[in-house]
Scaffold this motif. Sequence first.
Motif, short mmCIF file in Angstrom:
data_model
loop_
_atom_site.label_atom_id
_atom_site.label_comp_id
_atom_site.label_asym_id
_atom_site.label_seq_id
_atom_site.Cartn_x
_atom_site.Cartn_y
_atom_site.Cartn_z
N LEU A 87 10.17 4.17 -6.03
CA LEU A 87 10.76 3.26 -7.00
C LEU A 87 9.83 3.12 -8.21
N GLU A 88 8.53 3.11 -7.96
CA GLU A 88 7.58 3.02 -9.08
C GLU A 88 7.74 4.21 -10.02
N ASP A 89 7.85 5.41 -9.48
CA ASP A 89 8.03 6.59 -10.32
C ASP A 89 9.34 6.51 -11.11
N ALA A 90 10.38 6.01 -10.45
CA ALA A 90 11.68 5.88 -11.14
C ALA A 90 11.58 4.90 -12.30
N ILE A 91 10.90 3.78 -12.07
CA ILE A 91 10.74 2.78 -13.12
C ILE A 91 9.88 3.32 -14.26
N CYS A 92 8.81 4.02 -13.91
CA CYS A 92 7.93 4.57 -14.96
C CYS A 92 8.63 5.64 -15.78
N GLY A 93 9.59 6.32 -15.17
CA GLY A 93 10.32 7.34 -15.89
C GLY A 93 11.45 6.79 -16.73
N THR B 230 11.42 3.25 -18.06
CA THR B 230 11.05 2.11 -18.89
C THR B 230 9.72 2.43 -19.58
N SER B 231 9.25 1.54 -20.41
CA SER B 231 8.02 1.81 -21.15
C SER B 231 7.31 0.51 -21.52
N GLY B 232 6.09 0.66 -22.01
CA GLY B 232 5.36 -0.46 -22.57
C GLY B 232 5.01 -1.56 -21.59
N MET B 233 4.86 -2.77 -22.11
CA MET B 233 4.48 -3.90 -21.29
C MET B 233 5.56 -4.27 -20.29
N PHE B 234 6.82 -4.06 -20.64
CA PHE B 234 7.91 -4.32 -19.69
C PHE B 234 7.73 -3.47 -18.44
N GLN B 235 7.41 -2.20 -18.62
CA GLN B 235 7.16 -1.31 -17.49
C GLN B 235 5.98 -1.82 -16.66
N ARG B 236 4.91 -2.26 -17.33
CA ARG B 236 3.72 -2.71 -16.61
C ARG B 236 4.00 -3.94 -15.76
N VAL B 237 4.84 -4.84 -16.26
CA VAL B 237 5.21 -6.02 -15.48
C VAL B 237 6.01 -5.62 -14.25
N LEU B 238 6.98 -4.71 -14.43
CA LEU B 238 7.79 -4.25 -13.30
C LEU B 238 6.93 -3.60 -12.23
N VAL B 239 6.00 -2.74 -12.65
CA VAL B 239 5.12 -2.07 -11.68
C VAL B 239 4.24 -3.08 -10.98
N SER B 240 3.76 -4.07 -11.71
CA SER B 240 2.94 -5.12 -11.10
C SER B 240 3.73 -5.87 -10.02
N LEU B 241 4.98 -6.17 -10.31
CA LEU B 241 5.82 -6.86 -9.33
C LEU B 241 6.04 -6.02 -8.09
N LEU B 242 6.03 -4.71 -8.24
CA LEU B 242 6.20 -3.81 -7.10
C LEU B 242 4.96 -3.73 -6.23
N THR B 243 3.79 -3.89 -6.82
CA THR B 243 2.56 -3.53 -6.13
C THR B 243 1.69 -4.69 -5.70
N VAL B 244 1.97 -5.91 -6.14
CA VAL B 244 1.12 -7.03 -5.73
C VAL B 244 1.87 -7.96 -4.81
#
Length: 309
Positions: free
Chosen positions: A125-131, A133-147
């Motif tokens: 899912l992280e790879d899908a989101i990174c592919g 979305t972009s920028g700070m919005f992407q970083r927030v989504l990835v953070s929500l996935l991993t913490v």
Amino acid sequence: MMPQPVGKSGMCLKYFVVAGTDELVIIDILSHRTVAQRQRIKEAYKQAIGKDLADDLSSELSGNFRSVALGLLMLPPVYDAYELRNAMKGAGTEEACLIDILASRSNDEIKAICAVYKKEYGKSLEDAICGDTSGMFQRVLVSLLTVSKHSAPFPLQLLKNTQFLSSIIYEAGEARWGTDEVKFLTVLCVRNRNHLLRVFEEYQKISGRDIEESIKREMSGSLEDIFLAIVKCMKNKPAFFAERLYKSMKGLGTTDSVLVRIMVARAEIDMLDIKAEFLKMYSKTLFSFIKGDTSGDYRKILLELCGGE
């Protein structure tokens, strides 16, 4: 939604395939059974006629009614993964779906969604989101996935110093020209709920503003939406979903993707609380809003999931 015995539900659904579609039977069976019972119905149906119930429903039904029915047949993490996949499939991205799901699910729910997504769609899912979305919005989504935002331990000294974290947010926004979004991310995405609620209280003392008001002043677009969603879910998750439902139906037209997703996903979790918050916030019942904004079998199944006035 009161669960009913499985009984002969599988045979009843077999009958609609043989004798023609009976939408009322489908609505009655799917909306008055638990997720576990619907899984047993799927098994009984496949055993009885050797076909997949979801496939037959997909061919027999259409539109938003079909979306609700198929969603009800899925286990929660499967449905969430399916919705996330659809939100990122093809041209464009439905950011609202990513926000609604990732900002509101618990750490264990996020882990289950990630596991299902990898299994069903062959990529993380992280790879899908990174592919997509972009920028700070992407970083927030990835953070929500991993913490572990709901259950992670944190140093005792930080527990004792919510004022310190509140000041980090204040200095990242209200106290400076421009906004340091990374510091908002650091605080909002990696603390558990009880601690964040205390941080929000301290923030209001320091800044003289509610944290939601400051986010609206400092940010815009999808980044504003996701930070607001995180805060609102931490404060009162049923109220967050009540607001999302209201906005999906107010004015001209209906955002059916939001309406369907919330009604299916929350039916057995906190629908009673969402209904209570909806009435308190808007002085109208969720039932009446759905009744006035939808029609046909789609309306009927949503009203059953809503569970009356």
